[in-house]
Design a protein around this motif. Structure first.
Motif, mmCIF file in Angstrom:
data_model
loop_
_atom_site.group_PDB
_atom_site.id
_atom_site.type_symbol
_atom_site.label_atom_id
_atom_site.label_comp_id
_atom_site.label_asym_id
_atom_site.label_seq_id
_atom_site.Cartn_x
_atom_site.Cartn_y
_atom_site.Cartn_z
ATOM 1 N N MET A 1 -54.961 -33.242 39.278
ATOM 2 C CA MET A 1 -54.070 -34.163 38.587
ATOM 3 C C MET A 1 -52.649 -33.960 39.074
ATOM 4 N N ALA A 2 -51.956 -35.068 39.328
ATOM 5 C CA ALA A 2 -50.563 -35.021 39.755
ATOM 6 C C ALA A 2 -49.695 -35.669 38.693
ATOM 7 N N ALA A 3 -48.718 -34.934 38.178
ATOM 8 C CA ALA A 3 -47.714 -35.480 37.267
ATOM 9 C C ALA A 3 -46.473 -35.778 38.096
ATOM 10 N N VAL A 4 -46.033 -37.030 38.087
ATOM 11 C CA VAL A 4 -44.972 -37.481 38.985
ATOM 12 C C VAL A 4 -43.657 -37.633 38.231
ATOM 13 N N VAL A 5 -42.591 -37.051 38.767
ATOM 14 C CA VAL A 5 -41.260 -37.239 38.209
ATOM 15 C C VAL A 5 -40.363 -37.862 39.271
ATOM 16 N N GLY A 6 -39.307 -38.526 38.812
ATOM 17 C CA GLY A 6 -38.357 -39.162 39.713
ATOM 18 C C GLY A 6 -37.088 -38.342 39.851
ATOM 19 N N ARG A 7 -35.946 -39.037 39.829
ATOM 20 C CA ARG A 7 -34.659 -38.331 39.959
ATOM 21 C C ARG A 7 -34.368 -37.482 38.730
ATOM 22 N N ARG A 8 -34.919 -37.894 37.586
ATOM 23 C CA ARG A 8 -34.809 -37.115 36.349
ATOM 24 C C ARG A 8 -36.185 -37.049 35.701
ATOM 25 N N ALA A 9 -36.395 -36.024 34.893
ATOM 26 C CA ALA A 9 -37.686 -35.852 34.233
ATOM 27 C C ALA A 9 -37.509 -35.909 32.723
ATOM 28 N N ALA A 10 -38.482 -36.507 32.045
ATOM 29 C CA ALA A 10 -38.500 -36.533 30.577
ATOM 30 C C ALA A 10 -39.273 -35.313 30.093
#
Length: 309
Positions: A1-10
């Motif tokens: 499983m891959a959890a993807v984050v961008g420039r900021r993470a929640a």
């Protein structure tokens, strides 16, 4: 499983994924996942809560994953980078199941993966999602939407519901219930996020929890609204109104879901015949159980037992 984050993470929504899929519970007989937090630029990523998280993996892990999960997307009004959009599309082409929590739906929509499809997001973000992605069919009054290969959740804690739903779909009701117990959360909530939208509500009487607990112990018996109302010392109409305001669903729908979950658990954990399962779950007959299984689960009791028994 891959959890993807961008420039900021929640942080909270990423924590949901880490709690459901990132903990190794194999010693307890529960599934373990190869859980990886990924981003376009590995390294420290700031969160919306004022601290950084370390992202060890790049987009190559996303493309190769069986499940790709996107926690809330803080920059929902910004376009995805071409590299991230293509990684999400490639994972989808490769057969991955995609799970978006809260505003994570903006990332999937930005990659063109929600065009013409039903999806949901946080109730505060539905107007923006509709404005930025008018081709998405937005379902507002739900906790999550399951489109088969893509699951989207409503706001924040609804990500727990969607994640446990995916566990249930992959491993069965008994496993999802066990994970929920360890998280000290309900295995399944009825209703939708409409019950959480800011609006004035009249004061409500107490005692509903006790009635629901009693109903769960008597699912094999005829349970009418009037009988439940009598337990709460209320009229049938007042009870139904209170029930809907509190849970976001009707007594009938809640009972049906509880009976389906009871049937699923019995099919998975016992050798009872389908007729006996139907009786213990309160459906009365195997035909009625099959009817509701087909309508709500899209399968049959026998197929469910073969898959998870």
């Amino acid at each position: 499983m891959a959890a993807v984050v961008g420039r900021r993470a929640a942080a909270f929504e990423l924590g949901i994924l880490a709690q459901v899929f990132g903990l190794d519970r194999s010693a307890e007989g529960l599934p373990a996942y190869d859980f990886a937090v990924c981003g376009e630029h590995p390294g420290p990523v700031p969160t919306t809560s004022g601290f950084d998280v370390h992202v060890p993996y790049g987009l190559d892990r996303v493309v190769a994953a069986d499940v790709v999960a996107i926690p809330a997307w803080p920059d929902e009004d910004a376009d995805l980078t071409p590299a991230l959009a293509e990684a999400l599309r490639a994972a989808h082409r490769n057969g991955a199941t995609l799970l978006a929590i809260c505003t994570g739906a903006f990332a999937l929509a930005g990659a063109g993966l929600l065009s013409g499809r039903r999806a949901t997001t946080h109730w505060q973000a539905t107007a923006l999602l509709r404005q930025r992605h008018p081709d998405v069919v937005i379902a507002e009054d739900v906790l999550y939407v399951d489109e088969g290969d893509i699951i989207t959740s409503a706001g924040a804690a609804a990500g727990i519901d969607a994640s446990l739903h995916l566990v249930r779909r992959l491993h069965g009701t008994e496993t999802a219930n066990a994970v929920a117990r360890r998280m000290v959360v309900p295995a399944h909530r009825e209703g939708g996020q409409a019950q959480y939208v800011e609006r004035p509500l009249p004061p409500q009487p107490a005692g509903l929890a006790e009635v629901l607990d009693w109903a769960l112990l008597h699912l094999d018996q005829p349970l009418t609204v009037d009988r439940l109302a009598a337990r709460a010392s209320m009229s049938g109409r007042s009870f139904a109104r209170h029930f809907r305001a509190t849970t976001g669903t009707t007594p009938h729908r809640w009972l049906l879901e509880q009976r389906l979950q009871r049937a699923e658990l019995l099919l998975e954990s016992s050798d009872l015949t389908v007729d006996a399962v139907a009786a213990r779950a309160g459906f009365g007959s195997a035909d009625t159980l099959r009817h509701h299984f087909a309508g709500k689960r899209g399968t049959t009791p026998r197929a469910h037992r073969l898959a998870f028994g």
